[in-house]
Design a protein around this motif. Structure first.
Motif, PDB file in Angstrom:
ATOM      1  N   ASN A 111      57.618  50.252  48.422  1.00 35.58           N
ATOM      2  CA  ASN A 111      57.533  49.911  46.998  1.00 35.58           C
ATOM      3  C   ASN A 111      58.371  48.686  46.657  1.00 35.58           C
ATOM      4  OD1 ASN A 111      55.721  51.851  46.185  1.00 35.58           O
ATOM      5  ND2 ASN A 111      57.293  53.343  45.604  1.00 35.58           N
ATOM      6  N   GLN A 112      59.554  48.612  47.251  1.00 39.27           N
ATOM      7  CA  GLN A 112      60.439  47.468  47.015  1.00 39.27           C
ATOM      8  C   GLN A 112      59.783  46.168  47.478  1.00 39.27           C
ATOM      9  OE1 GLN A 112      64.191  47.741  49.099  1.00 39.27           O
ATOM     10  NE2 GLN A 112      64.859  45.731  48.461  1.00 39.27           N
ATOM     11  N   VAL A 113      59.214  46.202  48.672  1.00 41.38           N
ATOM     12  CA  VAL A 113      58.555  45.017  49.223  1.00 41.38           C
ATOM     13  C   VAL A 113      57.299  44.671  48.425  1.00 41.38           C
ATOM     14  CG1 VAL A 113      57.291  44.155  51.231  1.00 41.38           C
ATOM     15  CG2 VAL A 113      59.467  45.336  51.549  1.00 41.38           C
ATOM     16  N   LEU A 114      56.566  45.684  48.017  1.00 41.65           N
ATOM     17  CA  LEU A 114      55.347  45.471  47.230  1.00 41.65           C
ATOM     18  C   LEU A 114      55.673  44.754  45.921  1.00 41.65           C
ATOM     19  CD1 LEU A 114      52.341  46.183  47.571  1.00 41.65           C
ATOM     20  CD2 LEU A 114      52.765  48.222  46.184  1.00 41.65           C
ATOM     21  N   GLN A 115      56.775  45.139  45.305  1.00 45.97           N
ATOM     22  CA  GLN A 115      57.207  44.479  44.069  1.00 45.97           C
ATOM     23  C   GLN A 115      57.546  43.014  44.321  1.00 45.97           C
ATOM     24  OE1 GLN A 115      56.952  45.494  41.103  1.00 45.97           O
ATOM     25  NE2 GLN A 115      58.118  43.935  40.009  1.00 45.97           N
ATOM     26  N   GLN A 116      58.169  42.734  45.452  1.00 47.21           N
ATOM     27  CA  GLN A 116      58.487  41.345  45.819  1.00 47.21           C
ATOM     28  C   GLN A 116      57.213  40.522  46.008  1.00 47.21           C
ATOM     29  OE1 GLN A 116      60.885  41.708  49.351  1.00 47.21           O
ATOM     30  NE2 GLN A 116      62.623  42.633  48.275  1.00 47.21           N
ATOM     31  N   LEU A 117      56.221  41.115  46.664  1.00 46.11           N
ATOM     32  CA  LEU A 117      54.952  40.424  46.898  1.00 46.11           C
ATOM     33  C   LEU A 117      54.180  40.212  45.597  1.00 46.11           C
ATOM     34  CD1 LEU A 117      53.787  42.284  50.143  1.00 46.11           C
ATOM     35  CD2 LEU A 117      54.774  39.990  49.965  1.00 46.11           C
ATOM     36  N   ARG A 118      54.378  41.097  44.656  1.00 42.85           N
ATOM     37  CA  ARG A 118      53.747  40.926  43.345  1.00 42.85           C
ATOM     38  C   ARG A 118      54.415  39.776  42.593  1.00 42.85           C
ATOM     39  NH1 ARG A 118      50.456  44.084  40.548  1.00 42.85           N
ATOM     40  NH2 ARG A 118      50.790  45.885  41.883  1.00 42.85           N
ATOM     41  N   LYS A 119      55.744  39.736  42.641  1.00 44.43           N
ATOM     42  CA  LYS A 119      56.489  38.702  41.929  1.00 44.43           C
ATOM     43  C   LYS A 119      56.285  37.308  42.502  1.00 44.43           C
ATOM     44  CE  LYS A 119      60.306  41.337  39.884  1.00 44.43           C
ATOM     45  NZ  LYS A 119      61.793  41.506  39.833  1.00 44.43           N
ATOM     46  N   ASP A 120      56.187  37.205  43.836  1.00 45.09           N
ATOM     47  CA  ASP A 120      56.050  35.873  44.438  1.00 45.09           C
ATOM     48  C   ASP A 120      54.596  35.376  44.491  1.00 45.09           C
ATOM     49  OD1 ASP A 120      54.783  37.027  46.668  1.00 45.09           O
ATOM     50  OD2 ASP A 120      56.558  36.932  47.942  1.00 45.09           O
ATOM     51  N   GLY A 121      53.672  36.198  43.958  1.00 47.81           N
ATOM     52  CA  GLY A 121      52.281  35.764  43.850  1.00 47.81           C
ATOM     53  C   GLY A 121      51.409  36.075  45.045  1.00 47.81           C
ATOM     54  N   THR A 122      51.980  36.722  46.080  1.00 47.88           N
ATOM     55  CA  THR A 122      51.206  37.022  47.284  1.00 47.88           C
ATOM     56  C   THR A 122      50.032  37.950  46.994  1.00 47.88           C
ATOM     57  OG1 THR A 122      53.136  36.740  48.719  1.00 47.88           O
ATOM     58  CG2 THR A 122      51.303  38.004  49.610  1.00 47.88           C
ATOM     59  N   LEU A 123      50.254  38.989  46.186  1.00 45.62           N
ATOM     60  CA  LEU A 123      49.181  39.929  45.870  1.00 45.62           C
ATOM     61  C   LEU A 123      48.017  39.227  45.175  1.00 45.62           C
ATOM     62  CD1 LEU A 123      50.790  43.285  44.635  1.00 45.62           C
ATOM     63  CD2 LEU A 123      49.654  42.808  46.788  1.00 45.62           C
ATOM     64  N   THR A 124      48.341  38.374  44.222  1.00 45.58           N
ATOM     65  CA  THR A 124      47.304  37.645  43.490  1.00 45.58           C
ATOM     66  C   THR A 124      46.512  36.726  44.415  1.00 45.58           C
ATOM     67  OG1 THR A 124      48.565  37.716  41.424  1.00 45.58           O
ATOM     68  CG2 THR A 124      46.867  36.021  41.605  1.00 45.58           C
ATOM     69  N   LYS A 125      47.226  36.018  45.303  1.00 48.73           N
ATOM     70  CA  LYS A 125      46.560  35.096  46.239  1.00 48.73           C
ATOM     71  C   LYS A 125      45.605  35.843  47.161  1.00 48.73           C
ATOM     72  CE  LYS A 125      50.288  31.661  46.323  1.00 48.73           C
ATOM     73  NZ  LYS A 125      51.379  31.054  47.142  1.00 48.73           N
ATOM     74  N   LEU A 126      46.044  36.972  47.683  1.00 44.56           N
ATOM     75  CA  LEU A 126      45.190  37.756  48.572  1.00 44.56           C
ATOM     76  C   LEU A 126      43.971  38.299  47.828  1.00 44.56           C
ATOM     77  CD1 LEU A 126      47.797  39.790  50.690  1.00 44.56           C
ATOM     78  CD2 LEU A 126      46.509  37.750  51.350  1.00 44.56           C
TER      79      LEU A 126
END
Length: 272
Positions: A245-260
């Motif tokens: 969950n902690q890492v997932l939040q980081q990926l959401r904040k840095d835009g990785t989730l959106t890019k994927l």
């Protein structure tokens, strides 16, 4: 004198055993400390072992023989943040969840929704996808155009999926189907009248395949709420879930989730 000598020997041996025991205890303690926190939950050291189907584009599938897809890239990104290697274990849907229960892998990433039944045996991460439904039928079939039309109709659905649960809830008769391509083939052949499925799967399929003979019907949020898709863990692996969950939040904040999401779906489906 012999008795004294024997006593001294026994004391020396006893002290030696105590010292050896202390050394072994210290080594064991050091070994345990090297796998503290979420790492103690891992099936293999320095690896995040991920269960998925590998046959459900664009979530996870093979392209030119190589495993790819949104959840494959997500798994790699999470593992990298954890300083682990992503180890994928493709497994058929029918035995995928059971494989988690038998410790075949650490986590399942496979477009899985949290349900009351699954919560009895497993725990879930925060959602990383908000999936919306699509209703797909044979072109020209005017009898099935919205969710309320599926009552009494025969639909192809994956066994145990949230799609199947939704179809049954609405009164449809379901026919087991192993993957999305097979499902669409059953519709084209007239063996079933349609399917309730993820709109994202339809978009991905339509990018590279002909949709001739099929009709896509958008399902509004008023007909069915978006499905929250999460990673699934064994109940005992609470520390691993917390780290995920902690890492997932980081990926959401840095835009990785959106890019994927944009890469595989052409839209951001990671937000509500």
């Amino acid at each position: 004198m012999m008795r004294i000598g024997s006593s001294i020997k026994r004391i020396a041996i006893t002290l030696g055993l105590v010292v050896t025991g202390l050394v072994l205890t210290a080594c064991s303690s050091n070994s345990s400390s090297s796998k503290s926190g979420y790492q103690a939950d891992l099936k293999q050291s320095k690896q995040l072992t991920i269960g998925l189907e590998g046959t459900y584009a664009p979530y996870s599938y093979r392209k030119d023989g190589k495993l790819t897809g949104f959840e494959v890239d997500l798994g790699k990104a999470v593992a990298k943040k954890m300083k682990l290697k992503a180890n994928f274990v493709p497994t058929k849907w029918d035995s995928l969840i059971a494989g988690l229960g038998s410790d075949k892998y650490d986590v399942v990433l496979n477009n899985i929704a949290e349900t009351p039944e699954r919560k009895k045996s497993y725990i879930f991460s925060t959602p990383y996808i908000y999936s919306r439904y699509a209703l797909i039928s044979k072109a020209g079939d005017k009898s099935i155009q919205k969710l309320s039309d599926v009552k009494g109709k025969k639909l192809a659905e994956g066994t145990g999926t949230n799609n199947e649960a939704q179809a049954k809830k609405l009164g449809a008769k379901t026919v087991p189907s192993g993957d999305f391509t097979t499902t669409l083939a059953l519709i084209r052949q007239g063996r079933v009248q349609g399917t309730i499925n993820a709109r994202e799967a339809w978009f991905a399929y339509a990018k590279t395949n002909s949709t001739k003979g099929l009709a896509y019907h958008k399902v509004s949020d008023s007909q069915a709420e978006p499905v929250k898709i999460s990673a699934m863990f064994n109940q005992k692996d609470t520390k691993l879930k917390a780290k995920f969950n902690q890492v997932l939040q980081q990926l959401r904040k840095d835009g990785t989730l959106t890019k994927l999401s944009q890469k595989y779906f052409g839209a951001d489906i990671t937000e509500k």
